[in-house]
Design a protein around this motif. Sequence first.
Motif, PDB file in Angstrom:
ATOM      1  N   GLN A 330      44.039  38.886  39.152  1.00 43.65           N
ATOM      2  CA  GLN A 330      44.808  39.798  38.770  1.00 43.65           C
ATOM      3  C   GLN A 330      45.099  40.625  39.902  1.00 43.65           C
ATOM      4  OE1 GLN A 330      42.136  41.246  35.603  1.00 43.65           O
ATOM      5  NE2 GLN A 330      43.526  41.139  33.889  1.00 43.65           N
ATOM      6  N   LYS A 331      44.253  40.985  40.823  1.00 41.59           N
ATOM      7  CA  LYS A 331      44.406  41.642  41.812  1.00 41.59           C
ATOM      8  C   LYS A 331      45.587  41.103  43.048  1.00 41.59           C
ATOM      9  CE  LYS A 331      41.305  45.015  41.610  1.00 41.59           C
ATOM     10  NZ  LYS A 331      41.575  46.710  41.791  1.00 41.59           N
ATOM     11  N   LYS A 332      45.681  39.745  42.955  1.00 38.53           N
ATOM     12  CA  LYS A 332      46.525  39.071  43.730  1.00 38.53           C
ATOM     13  C   LYS A 332      47.737  38.593  43.066  1.00 38.53           C
ATOM     14  CE  LYS A 332      43.517  38.093  47.078  1.00 38.53           C
ATOM     15  NZ  LYS A 332      43.535  39.089  48.423  1.00 38.53           N
ATOM     16  N   SER A 333      47.973  39.335  41.738  1.00 37.90           N
ATOM     17  CA  SER A 333      49.228  39.085  41.067  1.00 37.90           C
ATOM     18  C   SER A 333      49.852  40.313  40.648  1.00 37.90           C
ATOM     19  CB  SER A 333      48.894  38.305  40.034  1.00 37.90           C
ATOM     20  OG  SER A 333      48.253  37.032  40.562  1.00 37.90           O
ATOM     21  N   GLY A 334      49.273  41.507  41.030  1.00 35.64           N
ATOM     22  CA  GLY A 334      49.770  42.777  40.570  1.00 35.64           C
ATOM     23  C   GLY A 334      49.720  43.143  38.972  1.00 35.64           C
ATOM     24  N   GLN A 335      48.763  42.590  38.512  1.00 34.50           N
ATOM     25  CA  GLN A 335      48.541  42.772  37.079  1.00 34.50           C
ATOM     26  C   GLN A 335      47.549  43.730  37.058  1.00 34.50           C
ATOM     27  OE1 GLN A 335      51.464  41.491  36.195  1.00 34.50           O
ATOM     28  NE2 GLN A 335      50.638  40.471  34.409  1.00 34.50           N
ATOM     29  N   GLU A 336      46.602  44.179  37.969  1.00 38.41           N
ATOM     30  CA  GLU A 336      45.638  45.038  38.146  1.00 38.41           C
ATOM     31  C   GLU A 336      45.871  45.865  39.398  1.00 38.41           C
ATOM     32  OE1 GLU A 336      40.677  45.112  37.809  1.00 38.41           O
ATOM     33  OE2 GLU A 336      41.785  43.921  36.168  1.00 38.41           O
ATOM     34  N   THR A 337      45.977  47.006  39.296  1.00 36.12           N
ATOM     35  CA  THR A 337      46.075  47.903  40.755  1.00 36.12           C
ATOM     36  C   THR A 337      44.973  48.976  40.799  1.00 36.12           C
ATOM     37  OG1 THR A 337      47.490  49.142  39.661  1.00 36.12           O
ATOM     38  CG2 THR A 337      48.394  47.401  40.980  1.00 36.12           C
ATOM     39  N   GLU A 338      44.230  49.220  39.707  1.00 36.45           N
ATOM     40  CA  GLU A 338      43.339  50.046  39.763  1.00 36.45           C
ATOM     41  C   GLU A 338      41.858  49.638  39.513  1.00 36.45           C
ATOM     42  OE1 GLU A 338      44.395  52.880  36.492  1.00 36.45           O
ATOM     43  OE2 GLU A 338      46.281  53.530  37.560  1.00 36.45           O
ATOM     44  N   GLY A 339      40.775  50.467  39.349  1.00 28.25           N
ATOM     45  CA  GLY A 339      39.588  50.058  39.438  1.00 28.25           C
ATOM     46  C   GLY A 339      38.866  49.730  40.541  1.00 28.25           C
ATOM     47  N   GLY A 340      37.955  49.023  40.665  1.00 25.85           N
ATOM     48  CA  GLY A 340      37.027  48.637  41.650  1.00 25.85           C
ATOM     49  C   GLY A 340      37.661  47.421  42.714  1.00 25.85           C
ATOM     50  N   ASP A 341      36.958  46.873  43.535  1.00 32.10           N
ATOM     51  CA  ASP A 341      37.281  46.026  44.259  1.00 32.10           C
ATOM     52  C   ASP A 341      37.688  44.645  43.714  1.00 32.10           C
ATOM     53  OD1 ASP A 341      37.244  47.480  46.531  1.00 32.10           O
ATOM     54  OD2 ASP A 341      34.945  46.563  46.919  1.00 32.10           O
ATOM     55  N   SER A 342      36.932  44.072  42.541  1.00 31.64           N
ATOM     56  CA  SER A 342      37.021  43.046  41.828  1.00 31.64           C
ATOM     57  C   SER A 342      37.976  43.304  40.661  1.00 31.64           C
ATOM     58  CB  SER A 342      35.731  42.442  41.199  1.00 31.64           C
ATOM     59  OG  SER A 342      35.141  43.300  40.362  1.00 31.64           O
ATOM     60  N   CYS A 343      38.635  42.187  40.201  1.00 36.74           N
ATOM     61  CA  CYS A 343      39.406  42.395  38.969  1.00 36.74           C
ATOM     62  C   CYS A 343      38.634  42.278  37.778  1.00 36.74           C
ATOM     63  CB  CYS A 343      40.547  41.364  39.066  1.00 36.74           C
ATOM     64  SG  CYS A 343      40.242  39.543  38.546  1.00 36.74           S
ATOM     65  N   TYR A 344      39.223  42.446  36.719  1.00 37.54           N
ATOM     66  CA  TYR A 344      38.734  42.489  35.451  1.00 37.54           C
ATOM     67  C   TYR A 344      38.433  41.028  34.942  1.00 37.54           C
ATOM     68  CZ  TYR A 344      38.140  42.802  30.334  1.00 37.54           C
ATOM     69  OH  TYR A 344      37.715  42.437  28.890  1.00 37.54           O
ATOM     70  N   LEU A 345      39.117  40.098  35.308  1.00 39.98           N
ATOM     71  CA  LEU A 345      38.877  38.672  35.152  1.00 39.98           C
ATOM     72  C   LEU A 345      37.691  38.213  35.874  1.00 39.98           C
ATOM     73  CD1 LEU A 345      42.403  36.941  35.141  1.00 39.98           C
ATOM     74  CD2 LEU A 345      40.864  37.563  33.063  1.00 39.98           C
ATOM     75  N   TYR A 346      37.483  38.805  36.851  1.00 41.67           N
ATOM     76  CA  TYR A 346      36.098  38.258  37.498  1.00 41.67           C
ATOM     77  C   TYR A 346      35.023  38.883  36.738  1.00 41.67           C
ATOM     78  CZ  TYR A 346      32.707  38.253  41.120  1.00 41.67           C
ATOM     79  OH  TYR A 346      31.525  37.978  41.968  1.00 41.67           O
ATOM     80  N   VAL A 347      35.019  39.949  36.450  1.00 47.28           N
ATOM     81  CA  VAL A 347      33.900  40.563  35.462  1.00 47.28           C
ATOM     82  C   VAL A 347      33.812  39.627  34.240  1.00 47.28           C
ATOM     83  CG1 VAL A 347      33.202  42.516  34.080  1.00 47.28           C
ATOM     84  CG2 VAL A 347      34.481  43.054  36.077  1.00 47.28           C
ATOM     85  N   LYS A 348      34.696  39.015  33.841  1.00 46.16           N
ATOM     86  CA  LYS A 348      34.735  38.229  32.502  1.00 46.16           C
ATOM     87  C   LYS A 348      34.564  36.779  33.056  1.00 46.16           C
ATOM     88  CE  LYS A 348      37.653  38.416  29.221  1.00 46.16           C
ATOM     89  NZ  LYS A 348      38.843  38.292  28.448  1.00 46.16           N
ATOM     90  N   GLN A 349      34.240  36.507  34.364  1.00 45.82           N
ATOM     91  CA  GLN A 349      34.078  35.129  34.788  1.00 45.82           C
ATOM     92  C   GLN A 349      35.206  33.970  34.771  1.00 45.82           C
ATOM     93  OE1 GLN A 349      30.180  33.925  33.223  1.00 45.82           O
ATOM     94  NE2 GLN A 349      28.915  34.982  34.796  1.00 45.82           N
ATOM     95  N   GLU A 350      36.192  34.620  34.726  1.00 46.64           N
ATOM     96  CA  GLU A 350      37.562  33.865  34.473  1.00 46.64           C
ATOM     97  C   GLU A 350      38.399  33.900  35.893  1.00 46.64           C
ATOM     98  OE1 GLU A 350      39.867  35.289  31.361  1.00 46.64           O
ATOM     99  OE2 GLU A 350      38.287  34.765  29.785  1.00 46.64           O
ATOM    100  N   CYS A 351      37.928  34.595  36.850  1.00 47.51           N
ATOM    101  CA  CYS A 351      38.367  34.639  38.169  1.00 47.51           C
ATOM    102  C   CYS A 351      37.186  34.152  39.168  1.00 47.51           C
ATOM    103  CB  CYS A 351      38.880  36.166  38.586  1.00 47.51           C
ATOM    104  SG  CYS A 351      39.258  36.357  40.327  1.00 47.51           S
ATOM    105  N   LYS A 352      37.404  33.366  39.935  1.00 45.17           N
ATOM    106  CA  LYS A 352      36.444  32.900  41.136  1.00 45.17           C
ATOM    107  C   LYS A 352      36.212  33.901  42.265  1.00 45.17           C
ATOM    108  CE  LYS A 352      37.523  28.050  39.790  1.00 45.17           C
ATOM    109  NZ  LYS A 352      36.085  27.870  38.902  1.00 45.17           N
ATOM    110  N   GLY A 353      36.809  34.986  42.346  1.00 45.26           N
ATOM    111  CA  GLY A 353      36.533  35.834  43.167  1.00 45.26           C
ATOM    112  C   GLY A 353      37.222  36.072  44.610  1.00 45.26           C
ATOM    113  N   ALA A 354      38.543  35.692  44.377  1.00 46.70           N
ATOM    114  CA  ALA A 354      39.497  35.756  45.645  1.00 46.70           C
ATOM    115  C   ALA A 354      39.679  37.345  45.734  1.00 46.70           C
ATOM    116  CB  ALA A 354      40.832  35.095  45.251  1.00 46.70           C
TER     117      ALA A 354
END
Length: 454
Positions: A330-354
């Motif tokens: 999400q962070k690499k796609s402008g869909q999440e601009t706030e919060g910590g370093d990782s995106c929400y999908l990473y927390v849900k284990q749906e993003c591999k950590g880019a």
Amino acid sequence: MYAIVDVETTGGKFNEEGITEVAIYRFDGHEVVDQFASLINPEQPIQPFVIKLTGISNAMLERAPKFYEVAKRIIEILDGTILVAHNANFDHRMLRLEFERLGYEFDMQTLCTVELAQQLMPEQESYSLGKLVRSLGIPITDRHRATGDALATVKLFKLLLNKDTSKDILNKSLKSFPKPKVAPNLKTFLEKVPTSTGLYYLYNEGDDLIFIGRSRNIKKNLTQQFTSERRRSVELTALVHDVKFEKTGSDLIAMLKENVEIKKHRPKFNKKSKKSIFSHGLYVYEDEKGYLNFQIKSARKDSGYVTSFSSSRSGRSFLDSMLKEYELCQKKSGQETEGGDSCYLYVKQECKGACINEESATAYNERAQKLIEDHNFQNANRILIDRGREVSERSVVLIENGTVKGYGYVDLQIQFTDPKILRNIITEIPEDPDYRHIVQSYLRHRKIHRIIKF
């Protein structure tokens, strides 16, 4: 006996929507004596804003029963009742629409809890279901889901029944929806048009083309046109002196042909076409760390998009679903601009950590590139094969170098995978980015028989 009803729908063009969920509570005035609730596969995509509103996704409905599979149960539980709903016109219209698609007439007396509440509780600030029941201390769960809304309406209706001690307001509020009648001079036209997919053309007395319509059921759509009470429809219907039609078999070809012909003929009662029927595109760029990033932005001045959308909202909804499907960030796609370093999908284990450099740009870009390849028509060469006008043929749409060249029909016994042959068969259409948008949008939401790349 009453039947408290709530339906959720796909949204979309008026009278082309489909029911996605229904809840019905048979109520004797004191208690619920029977109930039925089910998700329903509408056999068409749900509008993105409806998915966000209800939480009902296309994936949730893939294995749900189709309306015809639950129609008998719905008739049983509604039998001998008055239909009660919050905005009853809508729920009654949707049920009538679904039953008409099955070839059955549907008509019930209705009571609307919005209208009853306005008369019995005129002091309320709002009559939307959520605000109204909360102001009355009625609990509501699963807002904008059929079961939650219907249960709240049961409790609201019970309160309204108690307030209307003489039942005068109740009796005066009963409504019926007799089927609109078609003028005798228009019945002749309805008798000659088919129930097939295609276009219909309306002409005035001077033989001027005044409207072009498209439908997956020409007869049904034209009947709705001739019986609509909307001001513009009444005005149009009064001028109709002749009707012609053309079967297309393929809904995609109907969309393309409709757009081409409206731009060419500019009929009086069709909406004036904009410069473009899409406004936004999906763009890709590489960031300073080498990761491919996606962005939804205006496509009016820049044609270098992967695929196009009719609105920013539909583009963002598409990108949301693609990030999950391709396990992108999400962070690499402008869909999440706030919060910590990782995106929400990473927390849900749906993003591999880019987003936090856990995944290399090379590995990440392989999946990002796959998304681009699957949806980019910029330089694409495709033959789209789908149903024809008759069972003995197929429809084809030819795309070369990202341009929709035209459409046509071929006999099933003819080899139609050779672009050279197809160029001689197809009806060519003008080069226009709108036609690529129509094709890409169609393929995002609908399945076709076959796609050949060459």
